[in-house]
Scaffold this active site. Structure first.
Site, PDB file in Angstrom:
ATOM      1  N   HIS A  54      -4.336 -14.431   9.626  1.00 19.86           N
ATOM      2  CA  HIS A  54      -3.382 -13.459  10.157  1.00 19.86           C
ATOM      3  C   HIS A  54      -4.065 -12.292  10.865  1.00 19.86           C
ATOM      4  CE1 HIS A  54      -0.260 -15.699   8.186  1.00 19.86           C
ATOM      5  NE2 HIS A  54      -0.859 -15.575   7.018  1.00 19.86           N
ATOM      6  N   LYS A 101      19.043  17.903  -0.183  1.00 17.04           N
ATOM      7  CA  LYS A 101      19.606  16.594   0.160  1.00 17.04           C
ATOM      8  C   LYS A 101      20.848  16.304  -0.664  1.00 17.04           C
ATOM      9  CE  LYS A 101      17.063  14.835   3.355  1.00 17.04           C
ATOM     10  NZ  LYS A 101      17.612  14.181   4.543  1.00 17.04           N
ATOM     11  N   PRO A 144       0.805  -1.217   0.000  1.00 16.82           N
ATOM     12  CA  PRO A 144       0.000   0.000   0.000  1.00 16.82           C
ATOM     13  C   PRO A 144       0.839   1.270   0.000  1.00 16.82           C
ATOM     14  CG  PRO A 144      -0.103  -1.044   2.146  1.00 16.82           C
ATOM     15  CD  PRO A 144       0.588  -1.995   1.235  1.00 16.82           C
ATOM     16  N   GLU A 145       0.608   2.121  -0.970  1.00 15.72           N
ATOM     17  CA  GLU A 145       1.190   3.454  -0.986  1.00 15.72           C
ATOM     18  C   GLU A 145       0.018   4.422  -0.801  1.00 15.72           C
ATOM     19  OE1 GLU A 145       4.155   4.117  -4.049  1.00 15.72           O
ATOM     20  OE2 GLU A 145       4.607   1.992  -4.152  1.00 15.72           O
ATOM     21  N   ARG A 204      16.029  -3.959  -2.382  1.00 11.65           N
ATOM     22  CA  ARG A 204      14.841  -4.189  -3.199  1.00 11.65           C
ATOM     23  C   ARG A 204      15.209  -3.956  -4.660  1.00 11.65           C
ATOM     24  NH1 ARG A 204      11.776  -0.072   0.385  1.00 11.65           N
ATOM     25  NH2 ARG A 204      13.126  -1.210   1.780  1.00 11.65           N
ATOM     26  N   LYS A 237       1.196   7.621   4.128  1.00 14.34           N
ATOM     27  CA  LYS A 237       0.725   6.240   4.268  1.00 14.34           C
ATOM     28  C   LYS A 237       0.181   5.960   5.666  1.00 14.34           C
ATOM     29  CE  LYS A 237       4.565   5.210   1.247  1.00 14.34           C
ATOM     30  NZ  LYS A 237       5.949   4.691   1.246  1.00 14.34           N
TER      31      LYS A 237
END
EC number: 3.2.2.23
Length: 283
Positions: free
Chosen positions: A95, A161, A2-3, A271, A61
DNA sequence: CCCTGAGCCTGAAAGC
DNA sequence: TGCTTTCAGGCTCAGG
């Protein structure tokens, strides 16, 4: 996976199905689901009983319920979390981690999470730049869907950054809501390689990639918004958008929709990053 | 202070 | 066939 768009679909479902209802009891079935709530499961269960849910809100999120006592229940779905509005007689999911029951005797809210990266905490609301948010996420930046999102400020933060542009896009303190999939899609649309240095991006490039991220998420939200009426609030992220509209993510070995070059996959932060070597050059 | 990368977790799929 | 490895990827936090 989920984003922001998937989380927004869940928020809208919660607003519809649990807003204005009074919690009668909470059952924590797995300790990891409340690991961020330091006082523990018994405290979490005890303090929620009897409180009314006033609203379902979201930033990036993160999701939270405003409670009648001025506190908030903060939730994050992690990788595999689902919030399901389920009739009480439906058998427990494999779950199932947390169950919320309501005083009206209606459907219960269930948090189901295979990989236990998600969970809840109880938090005080604090004022951050004119908006009330749970204290635990005071550091999370506004997301591009926020009416008060400031693009110029986000562009400045990005270019301040000294790191790779994809890493910066995933940094939730600069702009929130962007995850691995939409980061790759935004970079493809802006024709930027994921390893480009943020401090060497032009202003126009920074605007382009943030604009693209906003656009991709808006489109996904429209595609995922079809299930708002469903009692079953599914958050697998399979909105249909994924099948049709992704240009690079998960398309290793396939031709680029824009230039025909073969999409490649590179390891990135444990990833993957998918890029088109034809239109996303490093230099 | 800023940046990087390991680690958390389970199950499906790929590799041997 | 069956065991082992890889991958998915949200976020946090130790260490450089």
């Amino acid at each position: 996976m989920p984003e922001l768009p998937e989380v927004e679909v869940v928020r809208a479902g919660l607003e519809r199905h649990v807003r204005s209802r009074v919690i009668s009891s909470v059952e924590v079935l797995h300790p990891r689901a409340i690991r961020r709530h330091v006082p523990g499961a018994a405290d979490f269960e005890g303090r929620l009983a009897g409180l009314r849910i006033e609203a379902a809100r979201r930033r990036g999120k993160y999701l939270w319920f405003d409670l009648a006592d001025g506190e908030a229940v903060l939730a994050h779905l992690g990788m595999s979390g689902q919030l399901l509005v389920q009739e009480r007689d439906v058998p427990d999911e494999k779950h199932l981690r947390v169950r919320f029951r309501f005083a009206d005797g209606g459907p219960e809210l269930r948090f189901v999470d295979q990989r236990t990266f998600g969970g809840f905490t109880l938090a005080d609301l604090v004022d951050v730049d004119g908006t009330r948010v749970p204290e635990a996420i005071a550091h999370i930046a506004r997301d591009p869907m926020d009416p008060r999102f400031d693009l110029d400020e986000a562009v400045r933060a990005l270019r301040r950054k000294r790191t790779e542009v994809k890493r910066a896009l995933l940094d939730q303190t600069l702009v929130s809501g962007i995850g691995n999939i939409y980061a790759d899609e935004a970079l493809w649309r802006a024709k930027l390689h994921w390893a480009r240095r943020t401090d060497r991006l032009t202003k126009a490039q920074a605007v382009a990639v943030l604009g693209a991220a906003t656009q991709v998420m808006s489109e996904a939200l429209v595609a995922g918004g079809t299930s708002f009426d469903a009692l079953y609030v599914n958050v697998n992220g399979q909105s249909g958008y994924f099948d049709r509209s992704l240009n690079v993510y998960g398309r290793e070995g396939q031709p680029c929709d824009r230039c025909g070059a073969t999409i490649r996959r590179d390891p990135f932060m444990n990833r993957s990053s998918f890029t088109c070597p034809g239109c996303q050059r490093l230099r």
